[in-house]
Design a protein around this motif. Structure first.
Motif, PDB file in Angstrom:
ATOM      1  N   UNK A 127     -97.176  53.505 -48.057  1.00 13.01           N
ATOM      2  CA  UNK A 127     -96.201  54.003 -48.791  1.00 13.01           C
ATOM      3  C   UNK A 127     -95.252  54.974 -47.961  1.00 13.01           C
ATOM      4  N   UNK A 128     -95.890  55.804 -46.902  1.00  9.21           N
ATOM      5  CA  UNK A 128     -95.096  56.634 -46.263  1.00  9.21           C
ATOM      6  C   UNK A 128     -94.204  55.869 -45.195  1.00  9.21           C
ATOM      7  N   UNK A 129     -94.809  54.526 -44.655  1.00  3.09           N
ATOM      8  CA  UNK A 129     -93.855  53.592 -43.724  1.00  3.09           C
ATOM      9  C   UNK A 129     -92.807  52.754 -44.692  1.00  3.09           C
ATOM     10  N   UNK A 151     -94.497  49.225 -49.314  1.00  6.52           N
ATOM     11  CA  UNK A 151     -95.081  48.757 -50.717  1.00  6.52           C
ATOM     12  C   UNK A 151     -93.867  48.143 -51.456  1.00  6.52           C
ATOM     13  N   UNK A 152     -94.094  47.507 -52.550  1.00  9.44           N
ATOM     14  CA  UNK A 152     -92.862  46.985 -53.232  1.00  9.44           C
ATOM     15  C   UNK A 152     -92.045  48.144 -53.668  1.00  9.44           C
ATOM     16  N   UNK A 153     -90.848  47.688 -54.015  1.00  9.16           N
ATOM     17  CA  UNK A 153     -89.823  48.839 -54.414  1.00  9.16           C
ATOM     18  C   UNK A 153     -90.517  49.741 -55.851  1.00  9.16           C
ATOM     19  N   UNK A 200     -99.626  46.701 -48.078  1.00  8.42           N
ATOM     20  CA  UNK A 200     -98.324  46.402 -47.346  1.00  8.42           C
ATOM     21  C   UNK A 200     -98.795  45.253 -46.479  1.00  8.42           C
ATOM     22  N   UNK A 201     -99.814  44.799 -46.316  1.00 13.88           N
ATOM     23  CA  UNK A 201    -100.140  43.809 -45.524  1.00 13.88           C
ATOM     24  C   UNK A 201     -99.757  42.476 -45.996  1.00 13.88           C
ATOM     25  N   UNK A 202     -99.653  41.114 -45.054  1.00 11.59           N
ATOM     26  CA  UNK A 202     -99.315  40.153 -45.642  1.00 11.59           C
ATOM     27  C   UNK A 202    -100.741  39.311 -45.975  1.00 11.59           C
ATOM     28  N   UNK A 203    -100.518  38.354 -47.017  1.00 16.63           N
ATOM     29  CA  UNK A 203    -101.658  38.025 -47.508  1.00 16.63           C
ATOM     30  C   UNK A 203    -102.422  36.755 -46.459  1.00 16.63           C
TER      31      UNK A 203
END
Length: 587
Positions: free
Chosen positions: A323-325, A328-330, A388-391
């Motif tokens: 979240x800080x960076x 995450x999704x909007x 926030x990482x890729x699947x």
């Protein structure tokens, strides 16, 4: 797991591995400028011998050593070749230090806290740690701040320290608790040098006297020789050394009737739990214990293919850092934005992540290969949403994202690595584009704080506290080349030793042995060294009756391992600790 892996995984808890401190000359006391005045060092009372049973004493110093001047000297190396050894990274295992006790430096100061002027005395010196025969085996450096004019018999007294193991207490001293602290940016980032100190508006000195203590082998604390280092530079010896320091300090300063507190950060929380149990067995009990960035059960912090315990506890912290960076999704970013208004209010998205981590995610890790493809994909999708990482990364690492994998990959598109001690901080990724962010390289938060803290502390103690010495101040004991820390990495348990260190047992003994003992757990959302959710899980393992559970309280901060680096979190921490003392001192 390998026993020493657990220890090494935590060696840098409190921002270790900094450059060695430049040596300065040992001069006569100089006049202080400005509002701070100095008086000549006061003579110490005669030193009582420890009453605790100890191993046989070392041979007494030679007459030549006994006749050395009071000036402190650095190590005397034996003639034989240097040897390597010790989990602490020692390259020198034959050494001796001068154990002559010298008078402390005593100075007088004032500052304003909350609109109130506080006049206080600072005492900087070293206390001897002796064996049962009265032979000094170590000298422990401390700085004590005591409020002038207060009734010492009833005024609260807090012993504070960092951890490591192998970290000096410069971080709590100059960043959080002391009356003078390092000037950092509002978010805790490094300012342009030269660095300076200022009055700390968030010091708890208006509520409690403070004693900042350096562990043996760190700061200006020294063992007498390698044998003493081996005795005290291990989990049990470390607890015994601090226990004896506390006993001696309250004896010399007539503080046996004061409300007593422990305040530890990182491995310092490990120490606090052990010291509380150790001293309670010797008749010394505490009113309260502050556990900042807690590490009591090392199984929750040691990632390995055969240990799935840590993975769920890290998910909420991964989410906070993502979240800080803005990773995450909007929709999730917006939901997290709503948590920033009231630092004391629960954060609904994080609560959702916490619940998922200890239910669906934990169950999925336990199922392993027995999951269906659909079940596995569901976990991948949710973990990608929260981290926030890729699947692809989550699938590649078999649903198990350790700290190095997360910090390496979160900002890989920017060629940056997020911090472990504080995920807000970043550095250019040294392993790009090949590695997975292993243990090599400096932690971003350590890089930002090492210079300001080291330089201002060395100037502060010499110019304001009038403590003069030639010997270097080791912010990290590893700098010395003589740190002989060792640990079996295990704790006795029914059926044999468990493969990790824990201090849950002595803390529980202290709590049930003193129904008035209160514990305050303080954690940062951005801390990956000791994630906040594992701390709460660990405290829930104490197996306490309900009336004791109510003696434990929790506070969270939008900051990292050193929560006080962020200014708003520092203010909240002061308020939380002051409130804690007000409610526990037994007036």
């Amino acid at each position: 797991m390998r026993s020493h892996a657990v220890v090494l995984s935590l060696v840098l808890f409190s921002a270790l591995a900094f450059s060695a401190v430049a040596q300065q000359t040992n001069e006569q006391p100089a006049a202080q400028s400005g509002r701070r005045t100095t008086q000549a060092p006061a003579a110490q009372p005669s030193t009582p011998a420890s009453t605790e049973p100890e191993p046989a004493a070392r041979s007494r110093q030679s007459e030549q050593q006994q006749q050395q001047p009071a000036r402190e000297t650095e190590r005397e190396r034996a003639e034989q070749p240097q040897q390597r050894g010790g989990f602490g990274g020692a390259t020198i295992t034959t050494f001796k230090f001068d154990m002559k006790e010298t008078p402390p430096s005593v100075t007088h100061h004032q500052l304003t806290v909350g609109g109130k002027t506080l006049r206080y005395t600072a005492t900087a010196g070293r206390l001897p740690i002796k064996n049962g025969e009265g032979v000094t085996e170590a000298l422990m450096f401390y700085v004590a701040y005591t409020l002038d004019g207060a009734e010492v018999g009833t005024r609260p007294l807090t012993f504070a320290y960092n951890g490591g193991p192998g970290s000096a207490s410069i971080w709590l001293h100059m960043g959080a608790l002391g009356p003078r602290t390092v000037v950092m940016g509002p978010q805790g980032f490094m300012p342009q040098p030269p660095f300076r100190v200022h009055d700390n508006p968030y010091t708890p000195l208006d509520r409690t006297d403070l004693v900042l203590v350096d562990a043996i082998g760190t700061g200006w604390s020294r063992p007498a020789d390698a044998a003493a280092a081996r005795k005290y530079e291990n989990p049990e010896g470390d607890i015994e050394g601090f226990g004896e320091f506390i006993r001696l300090y309250i004896s010399r300063n007539e503080r046996w009737s004061s409300p007593l507190y422990l305040f530890g950060e990182s491995y310092g929380t490990t120490r606090s739990a052990g010291v509380a149990g150790y001293l309670q067995g010797r008749g010394i009990v505490f009113n309260g214990i502050g556990l900042l960035s807690m590490a009591l059960n090392f199984q929750t912090l040691a990632f390995s293919p055969s240990n799935d315990v840590p993975y769920p506890w890290n998910v909420p912290t991964y989410m906070a850092i993502a979240y800080y960076h803005k990773k995450l999704s909007p929709e999730l970013q917006q939901a997290m934005d709503a948590c920033q208004g009231d630092p004391n209010a629960p954060c609904a998205p994080l609560q959702q992540a916490e619940q998922w981590a200890i239910t669906d995610y934990s169950a999925a890790l336990a199922r392993g290969d027995s999951m269906t493809a659909q079940q596995r994909q569901s976990v991948i999708d949710r973990l990608a949403q929260y981290t926030g990482l890729s699947k692809q990364i989550i699938d590649e690492f078999n649903l198990r994202i350790d700290v190095g994998t997360f910090t390496h990959n979160l900002l890989l598109d920017q060629r940056l690595r997020a911090g472990r001690l504080d995920g807000r901080y970043t550095l250019p990724e040294p392993g790009f584009p090949g590695g997975r962010g292993g243990p090599g390289g400096s932690d971003p938060a350590s890089t930002q704080t090492a210079g300001p803290f080291t330089m201002t502390f060395n100037n502060y103690v010499r110019t304001e506290l009038n403590y003069k010495t030639d010997i270097p101040y080791y912010t990290s004991a590893q700098q010395s080349g003589m740190f002989l820390w060792s640990s079996g990495g295990s704790t006795p348990a029914p059926g044999g030793n468990q493969g990790f260190q824990e201090e849950i047992t002595p803390l529980r003994a202290a709590i049930v042995g003193n129904p008035f003992l209160k514990v305050l757990v303080m954690e940062g959302y951005y801390d990956l060294a000791t994630p906040y959710y594992q701390a709460e899980y660990t405290m829930h393992e104490l197996n306490l009756p309900a009336r004791y559970q109510s003696n434990i309280s929790y506070e969270r901060y939008w900051s990292g391992h050193m929560v006080y680096l962020e200014q708003k979190s520092h203010a909240k921490m002061q308020h939380d600790w002051n409130t804690f003392i007000d409610q526990t001192q037994g007036r």
